[in-house]
Enzyme design. Structure first.
Site, short mmCIF file in Angstrom:
data_model
loop_
_atom_site.label_atom_id
_atom_site.label_comp_id
_atom_site.label_asym_id
_atom_site.label_seq_id
_atom_site.Cartn_x
_atom_site.Cartn_y
_atom_site.Cartn_z
N CYS A 138 5.50 -8.88 -52.10
CA CYS A 138 6.73 -8.93 -51.30
C CYS A 138 7.46 -7.59 -51.31
O CYS A 138 8.15 -7.26 -50.34
CB CYS A 138 7.63 -10.06 -51.80
N CYS A 167 5.83 -16.77 -49.88
CA CYS A 167 7.03 -16.42 -50.65
C CYS A 167 8.25 -16.40 -49.71
O CYS A 167 8.12 -16.21 -48.50
CB CYS A 167 6.88 -15.05 -51.28
N GLU A 203 10.42 -14.10 -49.33
CA GLU A 203 10.59 -12.80 -48.67
C GLU A 203 9.66 -12.68 -47.47
O GLU A 203 9.99 -12.04 -46.47
CB GLU A 203 10.29 -11.67 -49.65
N CYS A 239 8.10 -10.32 -55.95
CA CYS A 239 6.76 -10.07 -56.48
C CYS A 239 6.19 -8.80 -55.83
O CYS A 239 6.74 -8.28 -54.86
CB CYS A 239 5.84 -11.27 -56.23
N ASN A 255 10.73 -20.09 -49.91
CA ASN A 255 9.28 -20.22 -50.11
C ASN A 255 8.77 -21.52 -49.49
O ASN A 255 9.48 -22.54 -49.45
CB ASN A 255 8.87 -20.07 -51.58
N VAL A 256 7.56 -21.45 -48.95
CA VAL A 256 6.92 -22.58 -48.27
C VAL A 256 5.52 -22.72 -48.87
O VAL A 256 4.62 -21.94 -48.54
CB VAL A 256 6.85 -22.35 -46.74
N1 THU Z 1 8.02 -16.75 -55.10
C1 THU Z 1 8.75 -16.25 -54.05
O1 THU Z 1 9.08 -16.97 -53.10
N2 THU Z 1 9.10 -14.94 -54.11
C2 THU Z 1 8.80 -14.09 -55.13
O2 THU Z 1 9.07 -12.90 -55.03
C3 THU Z 1 8.18 -14.61 -56.36
C4 THU Z 1 7.60 -15.97 -56.24
C5 THU Z 1 7.59 -18.16 -55.04
C6 THU Z 1 6.10 -18.34 -54.83
C7 THU Z 1 5.91 -19.76 -55.35
O3 THU Z 1 6.19 -20.67 -54.29
C8 THU Z 1 6.97 -19.91 -56.41
O4 THU Z 1 7.87 -18.83 -56.23
C9 THU Z 1 6.43 -19.86 -57.84
O5 THU Z 1 5.67 -18.72 -58.05
#
Ligand code: THU
Length: 138
Positions: free
Chosen positions: A92, A56, A58, A89, A45-46
């Site tokens: 994603c 996210c 993904e 999520c 995640n960035v």
């Molecule tokens: N996040 C993801 O990278 N992937 C997911 O499927 C769920 C959430 C990240 C988004 C945010 O940077 C952090 O998790 C907290 O929600």
């Protein structure tokens, strides 16, 4: 086709999690996927100071897949900072469906499950085609 090496995929997701940029949520996420032609692609995640535009893990994975030459996804593992399987999520799930289809195997706390179970009755190309076939008034 060779067996899916889930141990390796989970380890690669954990490695990617270590590269996350998550200063706002403090919740680093890593994702790794096996392509149908045997490559592994990953993402983390960035986040952004404008919170809503953060990416996210993904989403970054899919960007890396396409910018690295494309291909179809066969299996994907996503993890949190503990290395525990994390459910993608909703947004994603749709992103991953596009590049892996309903048979894409997704790691979960209950073990690998097909995307068709995680995202049933999904919006897909067939929905666009149905209207196109019927014309503009359909
Ligand atoms: N996040 C993801 O990278 N992937 C997911 O499927 C769920 C959430 C990240 C988004 C945010 O940077 C952090 O998790 C907290 O929600």
């Amino acid at each position: 086709m060779a067996e899916i090496d889930w141990k390796d995929l989970r380890a690669k997701a954990y490695e990617a999690m270590g590269r996350a940029y998550a200063p706002y949520s403090g919740f680093p996420v890593g994702a790794a996927a096996l392509t149908r032609d045997g490559r592994v692609v990953s993402g983390c995640n960035v986040e952004n100071v404008s919170h809503g535009i953060g990416l996210c893990a993904e989403c970054v994975l899919v960007g890396n897949l396409i910018s690295g030459g494309g291909g179809r996804l066969r299996a994907v593992a996503v993890c949190d900072a503990r290395g525990a399987a994390l459910a993608p999520c909703g947004r994603c799930r749709q992103l991953l469906l596009e590049h892996g289809g309903p048979e894409l195997s997704v790691d979960t706390v209950e073990g690998p499950l097909p995307m068709s179970v995680l995202l049933p009755l999904a919006f897909g190309p067939g929905d666009l085609d149905a209207v196109r076939r019927g014309g503009v008034d359909a």
